[in-house]
Design an enzyme around this catalytic site. Structure first.
Site, PDB file in Angstrom:
ATOM      1  N   LYS A 176      10.920   0.388 -10.060  1.00 43.07           N
ATOM      2  CA  LYS A 176      10.561   0.876 -11.173  1.00 43.07           C
ATOM      3  C   LYS A 176      11.640   1.005 -12.315  1.00 43.07           C
ATOM      4  O   LYS A 176      11.194   0.779 -13.640  1.00 43.07           O
ATOM      5  CB  LYS A 176       9.689   2.145 -11.090  1.00 43.07           C
ATOM      6  CG  LYS A 176       8.484   2.334 -10.095  1.00 43.07           C
ATOM      7  CD  LYS A 176       8.289   3.525  -9.598  1.00 43.07           C
ATOM      8  CE  LYS A 176       6.655   3.482  -8.837  1.00 43.07           C
ATOM      9  NZ  LYS A 176       6.605   4.623  -8.064  1.00 43.07           N
ATOM     10  N   ASP A 183      11.740   2.110  -4.040  1.00 40.50           N
ATOM     11  CA  ASP A 183      10.584   1.770  -4.967  1.00 40.50           C
ATOM     12  C   ASP A 183      11.163   2.381  -6.518  1.00 40.50           C
ATOM     13  O   ASP A 183      10.764   1.806  -7.531  1.00 40.50           O
ATOM     14  CB  ASP A 183       9.366   2.691  -4.413  1.00 40.50           C
ATOM     15  CG  ASP A 183       8.179   3.003  -5.455  1.00 40.50           C
ATOM     16  OD1 ASP A 183       7.650   1.818  -5.300  1.00 40.50           O
ATOM     17  OD2 ASP A 183       8.069   3.771  -6.087  1.00 40.50           O
ATOM     18  N   GLY A 229      -2.324   8.929   0.537  1.00 41.63           N
ATOM     19  CA  GLY A 229      -2.046   7.655  -0.205  1.00 41.63           C
ATOM     20  C   GLY A 229      -0.887   7.361  -1.304  1.00 41.63           C
ATOM     21  O   GLY A 229      -1.161   6.479  -2.064  1.00 41.63           O
TER      22      GLY A 229
HETATM   23  P1  NDP Z   1      -2.780  -0.361   0.507  1.00 47.47           P
HETATM   24  O1  NDP Z   1      -1.991  -0.574   1.813  1.00 47.47           O
HETATM   25  O2  NDP Z   1      -3.472   1.259   0.537  1.00 47.47           O
HETATM   26  O3  NDP Z   1      -4.092  -1.331   0.369  1.00 47.47           O
HETATM   27  C1  NDP Z   1      -3.534  -2.527   0.457  1.00 47.47           C
HETATM   28  C2  NDP Z   1      -4.790  -3.519   0.373  1.00 47.47           C
HETATM   29  O4  NDP Z   1      -4.515  -4.968  -0.010  1.00 47.47           O
HETATM   30  C3  NDP Z   1      -5.528  -3.474   1.480  1.00 47.47           C
HETATM   31  O5  NDP Z   1      -7.023  -3.495   1.116  1.00 47.47           O
HETATM   32  C4  NDP Z   1      -5.319  -4.761   2.168  1.00 47.47           C
HETATM   33  O6  NDP Z   1      -6.492  -5.420   3.087  1.00 47.47           O
HETATM   34  C5  NDP Z   1      -5.028  -5.722   1.183  1.00 47.47           C
HETATM   35  N1  NDP Z   1      -4.010  -6.649   1.589  1.00 47.47           N
HETATM   36  C6  NDP Z   1      -2.879  -6.830   2.153  1.00 47.47           C
HETATM   37  N2  NDP Z   1      -2.378  -7.908   2.144  1.00 47.47           N
HETATM   38  C7  NDP Z   1      -3.353  -9.080   1.855  1.00 47.47           C
HETATM   39  C8  NDP Z   1      -3.360 -10.099   1.780  1.00 47.47           C
HETATM   40  N3  NDP Z   1      -2.462 -11.030   2.048  1.00 47.47           N
HETATM   41  N4  NDP Z   1      -4.649 -11.160   1.634  1.00 47.47           N
HETATM   42  C9  NDP Z   1      -5.673 -10.167   1.020  1.00 47.47           C
HETATM   43  N5  NDP Z   1      -5.586  -8.626   1.020  1.00 47.47           N
HETATM   44  C10 NDP Z   1      -4.498  -8.108   1.377  1.00 47.47           C
HETATM   45  O7  NDP Z   1      -1.909  -0.293  -0.904  1.00 47.47           O
HETATM   46  P2  NDP Z   1      -1.926   0.724  -2.195  1.00 47.47           P
HETATM   47  O8  NDP Z   1      -3.505   0.623  -2.810  1.00 47.47           O
HETATM   48  O9  NDP Z   1      -1.414   1.969  -1.997  1.00 47.47           O
HETATM   49  O10 NDP Z   1      -1.017  -0.032  -3.196  1.00 47.47           O
HETATM   50  C11 NDP Z   1      -1.421  -1.333  -3.860  1.00 47.47           C
HETATM   51  C12 NDP Z   1      -0.513  -1.793  -4.709  1.00 47.47           C
HETATM   52  O11 NDP Z   1      -0.265  -0.690  -5.625  1.00 47.47           O
HETATM   53  C13 NDP Z   1       1.048  -1.869  -4.218  1.00 47.47           C
HETATM   54  O12 NDP Z   1       1.882  -2.827  -4.985  1.00 47.47           O
HETATM   55  C14 NDP Z   1       1.550  -0.648  -4.609  1.00 47.47           C
HETATM   56  O13 NDP Z   1       3.243  -0.588  -4.461  1.00 47.47           O
HETATM   57  C15 NDP Z   1       1.098  -0.165  -5.724  1.00 47.47           C
HETATM   58  N6  NDP Z   1       0.949   1.318  -6.187  1.00 47.47           N
HETATM   59  C16 NDP Z   1       0.212   2.136  -5.383  1.00 47.47           C
HETATM   60  C17 NDP Z   1       0.308   3.613  -5.729  1.00 47.47           C
HETATM   61  C18 NDP Z   1      -0.323   4.497  -4.843  1.00 47.47           C
HETATM   62  O14 NDP Z   1       0.006   5.599  -5.133  1.00 47.47           O
HETATM   63  N7  NDP Z   1      -1.017   3.980  -3.627  1.00 47.47           N
HETATM   64  C19 NDP Z   1       0.766   3.953  -7.020  1.00 47.47           C
HETATM   65  C20 NDP Z   1       1.382   2.762  -7.881  1.00 47.47           C
HETATM   66  C21 NDP Z   1       1.291   1.626  -7.471  1.00 47.47           C
HETATM   67  P3  NDP Z   1      -7.033  -4.343   4.325  1.00 47.47           P
HETATM   68  O15 NDP Z   1      -7.813  -3.348   3.644  1.00 47.47           O
HETATM   69  O16 NDP Z   1      -8.231  -5.385   4.817  1.00 47.47           O
HETATM   70  O17 NDP Z   1      -5.728  -4.056   5.321  1.00 47.47           O
HETATM   71  N1  HSE Z   2       4.683   5.133  -3.348  1.00 47.22           N
HETATM   72  C1  HSE Z   2       4.883   5.390  -4.880  1.00 47.22           C
HETATM   73  C2  HSE Z   2       5.162   6.843  -5.198  1.00 47.22           C
HETATM   74  C3  HSE Z   2       3.395   4.977  -5.403  1.00 47.22           C
HETATM   75  O1  HSE Z   2       5.234   7.632  -4.069  1.00 47.22           O
HETATM   76  O2  HSE Z   2       5.661   7.110  -6.379  1.00 47.22           O
HETATM   77  C4  HSE Z   2       3.399   5.085  -6.938  1.00 47.22           C
HETATM   78  O3  HSE Z   2       4.312   3.969  -7.337  1.00 47.22           O
END
Ligand code: NDP
Ligand code: HSE
Length: 433
Positions: free
Chosen positions: A209, A205, A191
């Site tokens: 940042k 990305d 993830g």
């Molecule tokens: P995921 O892809 O795991 O989850 C995205 C979620 O958003 C899913 O639940 C999806 O729904 C939902 N979603 C997407 N589009 C829509 C929409 N149009 N309307 C409603 N729901 C929607 O992403 P992450 O959790 O990994 O990342 C989320 C954010 O956090 C991003 O901006 C990412 O850059 C940031 N981030 C992530 C990190 C990480 O380690 N993963 C670390 C730091 C920042 P469904 O489940 O139904 O598909």
């Molecule tokens: N895709 C990003 C990373 C998530 O690997 O650092 C955290 O911002």
């Protein structure tokens, strides 16, 4: 008289990696949070794309929806937590949320880097808070440190390993555990990677940042599109190995420096000596090394991606805002400052030391001609390393240079790469102290 609000309503937008982490922390830590802060954070609505998906988070079907308006129009939602990622529809949703009087917490660095100006302005216009600690370096509280702890300082420069996926891949390649593709797949499974992993691998990305950090550290609007960016896709195991032999490691760095001629902002693979504070940051760990004029050098280190570290930063922002609501403190956005724009230096105007790997025919005079061309373009050689000799095949020659202007280096390389004894495009990796 201020009405103290004890229960703060949360609208969670997105229940993927980070959203699930937030859900789980709120579930397991609610009592602790209330004890520490006097406020209860209660999830009122969760918006996702699909209701059919099997989810690790056990949320009541009563709170789950696919309609964002269910959050935006719910007067019981005080804070919208945006964890869907991407620019659209996240931008439009945030603008509507502020207009509807909601505070916002987001982990969305892409949105802040590319549309930060309009988002910050809208938050300020509606006197709402915008928390974005999780957008840079996952669980490390670097945003708060720059904004608050270092508020009396001028930050002159910083170097950061800000992408956990790339750092995991480079760590695996350096330590020889698995190859690029396997390391990327593992980062995706854990993830760490963006839903489009090209954003990680191609350095975008990290540049997102960097734009967020530079905005805060240098108090300036940054046009994300002009930041020079190179990712790790074309890095070869051979150069990682040669770097090791020379006493260096290769890291994908986000670099921010204030110079007299403008801001030097760039993202690229960089060679660091093995005794550099960032050289031993491995795996999903991130680190930012910065210099502040009053406090001096400092290093921030921690997990840069993944469910719980990132969710911890999101929940930290939620608590901060909830306390303000509870205390009746005015929530005008302190994040917005009137735009002051500084020039971002084009890559040709930047100055660095370089690692150069020439792939040449093993013939007398070749090395001399390369050295002469570098010299004529004002590039001084620090050391030369011929890796092996072979009478018929091309051989690698590695040169480390002193500091030079990138445009001068490129001019020299255009001439060198045109020579018939030079068999491949020369590999360039910038070197930092
Ligand atoms: P995921 O892809 O795991 O989850 C995205 C979620 O958003 C899913 O639940 C999806 O729904 C939902 N979603 C997407 N589009 C829509 C929409 N149009 N309307 C409603 N729901 C929607 O992403 P992450 O959790 O990994 O990342 C989320 C954010 O956090 C991003 O901006 C990412 O850059 C940031 N981030 C992530 C990190 C990480 O380690 N993963 C670390 C730091 C920042 P469904 O489940 O139904 O598909
Ligand atoms: N895709 C990003 C990373 C998530 O690997 O650092 C955290 O911002």
């Amino acid at each position: 008289m201020t009405v103290r609000k004890k229960t703060i309503g949360i609208g969670l937008l997105g229940l993927g990696t980070v959203g699930t982490g937030v859900f789980n922390i709120l579930k397991s830590q609610a009592a602790q949070i209330e004890k520490k802060t006097g406020v209860r954070l209660e999830i009122r609505k969760i918006c996702v794309r699909s209701l059919k998906k099997h989810r690790a988070a056990r949320a009541s079907s009563k709170v789950i929806t696919t309609r964002v308006d269910d959050i935006l129009n719910d007067p019981a939602v005080d804070i919208l937590v945006e964890l869907i990622g991407g620019i659209h529809p996240a931008k439009e949703i945030l603008l509507k949320a502020f207009a509807a009087g909601k505070h916002v917490v987001t982990a969305n660095k892409a949105l802040l880097a590319e549309e930060g100006k309009v988002i910050f302005l809208q938050a300020a216009r509606h006197s709402r808070s915008l928390g974005f600690e999780a957008s840079v370096c996952g669980g490390i509280p670097i945003i708060q440190a720059i904004r608050e702890g270092l508020a009396s300082n001028e930050i002159s420069h910083f170097l950061g390993i800000v992408n956990g996926t790339c750092n995991s891949i480079l760590s695996a390649m350096t330590q020889g555990s698995v190859n690029f593709e396997t390391a990327l797949r593992q980062a995706q499974e854990k993830g760490y990677a963006e839903s489009d992993s090209r954003l990680d691998v191609d350095g975008i990305d990290s540049a997102h940042k960097l734009a967020v950090l530079a905005r805060l550290a240098f108090r300036t609007e940054v046009d994300f599109r002009v930041i020079p960016v190179e990712g790790i896709r074309s890095l070869s195991a051979l150069d990682i190995q040669y770097a090791k032999e020379l006493g260096y490691v290769i890291k994908l760095l986000a670099i921010g420096k204030k110079t007299n001629s403008g801001l030097d902002l760039r993202v690229h693979p960089t060679m660091l000596p093995t005794d550099h504070p960032l050289a031993n940051v491995w795996g999903v760990y991130n680190a930012v090394f910065l210099h502040a004029d009053q406090a001096g050098d400092m290093l921030f280190y921690g997990r840069g991606a993944g469910m719980l570290p990132t969710a911890s930063a999101v929940v930290g922002d939620m608590i901060e805002i909830a306390k303000k609501i509870h205390d009746g403190v005015s929530s005008e956005s302190v994040f917005y400052e009137p735009p002051q724009k500084r020039k971002v230096l084009p890559i040709g105007e930047t100055v660095s030391k370089y690692y150069l790997r020439f792939q040449v025919a093993d013939k007398p005079g070749v090395l001399g001609r390369i050295a002469q061309t570098l010299g004529r373009n004002g590039i001084s050689i620090l050391s030369v390393h011929q890796k092996e000799s072979h009478p018929t095949q091309s051989v690698p020659v590695v040169i480390l240079t002193y500091q030079a202007r990138e445009s001068h280096l490129r001019a020299a390389l255009r001439m060198i790469d045109a020579q018939k004894e030079v068999k491949e495009k020369t590999v360039v990796i910038r070197v930092e102290k």
